[in-house]
Design a protein around this motif. Sequence first.
Motif, PDB file in Angstrom:
ATOM      1  N   MET A   1       0.845  -1.192   0.000  1.00  0.00           N
ATOM      2  CA  MET A   1       0.000   0.000   0.000  1.00  0.00           C
ATOM      3  C   MET A   1       0.881   1.244   0.000  1.00  0.00           C
ATOM      4  O   MET A   1       1.852   1.318   0.738  1.00  0.00           O
ATOM      5  CB  MET A   1      -0.870  -0.021   1.259  1.00  0.00           C
TER       6      MET A   1
ATOM      7  N   VAL B   1      -3.904   6.120   3.547  1.00  0.00           N
ATOM      8  CA  VAL B   1      -4.705   5.492   2.497  1.00  0.00           C
ATOM      9  C   VAL B   1      -6.052   5.054   3.080  1.00  0.00           C
ATOM     10  O   VAL B   1      -7.105   5.255   2.466  1.00  0.00           O
ATOM     11  CB  VAL B   1      -3.941   4.314   1.850  1.00  0.00           C
TER      12      VAL B   1
ATOM     13  N   TYR C   1      -7.607   6.438   5.526  1.00  0.00           N
ATOM     14  CA  TYR C   1      -8.394   7.653   5.736  1.00  0.00           C
ATOM     15  C   TYR C   1      -9.111   8.056   4.446  1.00  0.00           C
ATOM     16  O   TYR C   1     -10.306   8.330   4.441  1.00  0.00           O
ATOM     17  CB  TYR C   1      -7.485   8.792   6.223  1.00  0.00           C
ATOM     18  N   VAL C   2      -8.380   8.049   3.349  1.00  0.00           N
ATOM     19  CA  VAL C   2      -8.975   8.476   2.080  1.00  0.00           C
ATOM     20  C   VAL C   2     -10.026   7.476   1.614  1.00  0.00           C
ATOM     21  O   VAL C   2     -11.148   7.855   1.247  1.00  0.00           O
ATOM     22  CB  VAL C   2      -7.884   8.693   1.003  1.00  0.00           C
ATOM     23  N   PHE C   3      -9.696   6.189   1.654  1.00  0.00           N
ATOM     24  CA  PHE C   3     -10.675   5.183   1.220  1.00  0.00           C
ATOM     25  C   PHE C   3     -11.921   5.205   2.110  1.00  0.00           C
ATOM     26  O   PHE C   3     -13.019   4.900   1.667  1.00  0.00           O
ATOM     27  CB  PHE C   3     -10.052   3.782   1.221  1.00  0.00           C
ATOM     28  N   GLY C   4     -11.738   5.561   3.363  1.00  0.00           N
ATOM     29  CA  GLY C   4     -12.869   5.569   4.284  1.00  0.00           C
ATOM     30  C   GLY C   4     -13.734   6.814   4.187  1.00  0.00           C
ATOM     31  O   GLY C   4     -14.883   6.811   4.630  1.00  0.00           O
ATOM     32  N   THR C   5     -13.185   7.911   3.623  1.00  0.00           N
ATOM     33  CA  THR C   5     -13.929   9.173   3.709  1.00  0.00           C
ATOM     34  C   THR C   5     -14.242   9.825   2.369  1.00  0.00           C
ATOM     35  O   THR C   5     -15.020  10.771   2.319  1.00  0.00           O
ATOM     36  CB  THR C   5     -13.146  10.230   4.538  1.00  0.00           C
ATOM     37  N   VAL C   6     -13.615   9.373   1.298  1.00  0.00           N
ATOM     38  CA  VAL C   6     -13.784  10.061   0.021  1.00  0.00           C
ATOM     39  C   VAL C   6     -14.245   9.073  -1.044  1.00  0.00           C
ATOM     40  O   VAL C   6     -13.729   7.961  -1.120  1.00  0.00           O
ATOM     41  CB  VAL C   6     -12.445  10.696  -0.443  1.00  0.00           C
TER      42      VAL C   6
ATOM     43  N   ALA D   1      -4.104  15.916   4.281  1.00  0.00           N
ATOM     44  CA  ALA D   1      -5.399  15.262   4.023  1.00  0.00           C
ATOM     45  C   ALA D   1      -6.079  15.897   2.817  1.00  0.00           C
ATOM     46  O   ALA D   1      -6.628  15.197   1.961  1.00  0.00           O
ATOM     47  CB  ALA D   1      -6.291  15.369   5.259  1.00  0.00           C
TER      48      ALA D   1
ATOM     49  N   SER E   1      -7.187  13.950  -0.563  1.00  0.00           N
ATOM     50  CA  SER E   1      -8.626  13.874  -0.832  1.00  0.00           C
ATOM     51  C   SER E   1      -8.999  14.549  -2.146  1.00  0.00           C
ATOM     52  O   SER E   1      -9.821  14.033  -2.898  1.00  0.00           O
ATOM     53  CB  SER E   1      -9.426  14.532   0.297  1.00  0.00           C
TER      54      SER E   1
ATOM     55  N   THR F   1      -9.336  14.109  10.272  1.00  0.00           N
ATOM     56  CA  THR F   1     -10.694  14.029  10.818  1.00  0.00           C
ATOM     57  C   THR F   1     -11.101  12.653  11.363  1.00  0.00           C
ATOM     58  O   THR F   1     -10.935  11.642  10.677  1.00  0.00           O
ATOM     59  CB  THR F   1     -11.691  14.407   9.711  1.00  0.00           C
TER      60      THR F   1
ATOM     61  N   VAL G   1     -17.254  14.207  12.392  1.00  0.00           N
ATOM     62  CA  VAL G   1     -17.674  15.303  11.530  1.00  0.00           C
ATOM     63  C   VAL G   1     -19.136  15.642  11.749  1.00  0.00           C
ATOM     64  O   VAL G   1     -19.979  14.770  11.967  1.00  0.00           O
ATOM     65  CB  VAL G   1     -17.349  14.989  10.051  1.00  0.00           C
TER      66      VAL G   1
ATOM     67  N   PRO H   1     -17.435   6.711   9.509  1.00  0.00           N
ATOM     68  CA  PRO H   1     -17.539   5.262   9.430  1.00  0.00           C
ATOM     69  C   PRO H   1     -16.142   4.664   9.615  1.00  0.00           C
ATOM     70  O   PRO H   1     -15.173   5.180   9.080  1.00  0.00           O
ATOM     71  CB  PRO H   1     -18.040   5.012   7.995  1.00  0.00           C
TER      72      PRO H   1
ATOM     73  N   GLU I   1      -8.625   2.347  11.563  1.00  0.00           N
ATOM     74  CA  GLU I   1      -7.494   2.062  10.665  1.00  0.00           C
ATOM     75  C   GLU I   1      -6.635   3.304  10.418  1.00  0.00           C
ATOM     76  O   GLU I   1      -5.458   3.208  10.112  1.00  0.00           O
ATOM     77  CB  GLU I   1      -8.008   1.539   9.317  1.00  0.00           C
TER      78      GLU I   1
ATOM     79  N   ARG J   1      -4.415  -6.341  -0.005  1.00  0.00           N
ATOM     80  CA  ARG J   1      -4.606  -6.108  -1.436  1.00  0.00           C
ATOM     81  C   ARG J   1      -4.538  -7.421  -2.196  1.00  0.00           C
ATOM     82  O   ARG J   1      -3.670  -8.257  -1.931  1.00  0.00           O
ATOM     83  CB  ARG J   1      -3.559  -5.132  -1.967  1.00  0.00           C
TER      84      ARG J   1
ATOM     85  N   LEU K   1     -20.547  10.757   1.690  1.00  0.00           N
ATOM     86  CA  LEU K   1     -19.927  11.055   2.968  1.00  0.00           C
ATOM     87  C   LEU K   1     -19.828  12.563   3.130  1.00  0.00           C
ATOM     88  O   LEU K   1     -19.607  13.278   2.165  1.00  0.00           O
ATOM     89  CB  LEU K   1     -18.526  10.446   3.001  1.00  0.00           C
TER      90      LEU K   1
END
Lengths: 504, 101
Positions: free
Chosen positions: A1, A170, A172-177, A201, A205, A299, A302, A331, A358, B9, B97
């Motif tokens: 990753m 990674v 963070y981004v996959f979880g929020t965007v 961030a 993002s 974050t 929110v 989430p 995570e 992955r 989101l």
Amino acid sequence: MNLMMLLEMAATALGDRVAVGSSDAAVTCSDLMGRAAGLAGRLRASGAERLVLCDEPGAVLPVALFGAAWAGAAYVPVNYRLPDDDLRALAERAAPALAVTDDAGARRLAGVEGLEVVERDTLLEDPSGGAEAAGPGDWPSDPDAAAVLLYTSGTSGPPKAAVLRHRHLVSYVFGTVEFASAGPGEAHIMAVPPYHVASVAAQLSQVYSGRRIVPLARFDPDAWIDEVRDEGVTHAMLVPTMLARIVDALDRRGETLETVRFVSYGGGKSHRAVVERALEVFPAAGFSHAYGLTETSSTVCVMGPDDHRRCAASDDPVERARLSSAGRPLPGVEVSVRSADGVEAQTGSAGEIWVRGEQVAGEYAEGGSQLDEDGWFCTRDSGHLDEDGYLWVHGRNDDIIIRGGENMSPGEIEDALLTHPAVADAAAFGVPSREWGEEVAVCVVTRTPAPSADDLRELVRARLRSSRVPARVEFVDELPYNDTGKLLRRELRGRYASDPVPRR
Amino acid sequence: MVELRPGARFQSTVCATEVIVVKGTGTAELSCGGAPMVPAGSAERAGEPSADASGGTLLGKRYGDGDETVEVLCTKAGEGSLALAGVALAVKVTKPLPASD
């Protein structure tokens, strides 16, 4: 990753989309990929293990962030406002490293051992510097490699380097965007300094969602407003002091900003009066209040646009007050409020805020992981969860005022003071008291006609309760903030600690 | 069979598809194009997706099972389609989101 996964995806699906730049000097996602490859080749050839970024927000930031990730070097943005000695000390700690800076920075960083310095404009023009560019997809895949080192703002003690690994960011981004979710005309104005976690961030993002980044080199409320108009900016992230200054400037100019559709604010205590006013001067914007820390990859909670609209329009005082809350966990993030002995606090009761997920790194270069055995991180913020799961942040643990055994949130007292129309800014903090252990002291910045100290005491008594009434009221010209906009209550405590509190 | 955990992955062996696990843990039979997926970077592509599993994957989309125990995100698109224990994974329609930055 690797963070490069995010850019690779964007370059694959949105290669021609502008990633960063003003409309007349734009870098597309494909260009960004090419420049990152060049810089990665240069970093590898030089043997640099870290990339030190000492600059204002600009187009070089994502080149540096992704180029470092590609090379397997950590990205280390440092505060260009530091005194020379401190700046050089941080650079020395990062060596062997490549520093990216402006011409003034190059002079200040000259001669640091193990540090190669390149000027930002030179790097943007020729990222590889004659080295062979990195090959397609050849970035390291170790998820545990350090991606970013951030010196925490240090509202208490000397700066520590928070370590954010590739997997944290990674996740963070996959979880929020949502990938490629931005429309082609969207633009995000990036005004927070590069050494703030929100800058890291935001870069990730925006690139992943396909939204153009418009960097603003030096924050000034009028320059910000002009840039928003010139560039048709649709999205913004601000720390509360910036938001407050922009709202004041718009008021002064008698203007509103219609192009902005989304404003996110966080990274410090925001005052409800400012938020309520902001809703008016950004008439088309949805607002998000984000709560997070450097150590949690930005974050974790929110308060989104729907929450803002509902609470701002509500007649229910409980709902309306929620405008001051930090909203609910993202989430994949869990939040727990615990007493000092680790027992989970009851709903509504104050305690220390702990988070798990995570994206939660909770690690310092100097002290290792601070996570407990179950993966929880103690934020050292005090707060409570309400019956609907909204998190209320009361302030840093160290800032909590303990008067006669009763814990008081400085933010609550400040909010009460700020309801007075002539109070422009307010800080509450504890000062030693023989009788109570601590007493409440406040510093206020007022407009004319200024209220008296007794007016303010009466206001706190009416809105809160008598124990919150400040024993000491000081009128000051301005309050001390650090340069990421955090109020330094500790400094005020120091300033007034040795003065005995007059008896009421 | 592969070991799921967030961040793990996997790649297809019969098309270009790669995914990352966003949600889910434990041993699972994850396949793409009708062939078992393997840890990313561990195999060369050999063969073609089977006819009944060639709907393709879409870059950046999230795929989940019916009971929402597993979610993977497609980081490289391909011609095969994803399945968990033989049951096709569907593109998840995510609620937007509240962007925070």
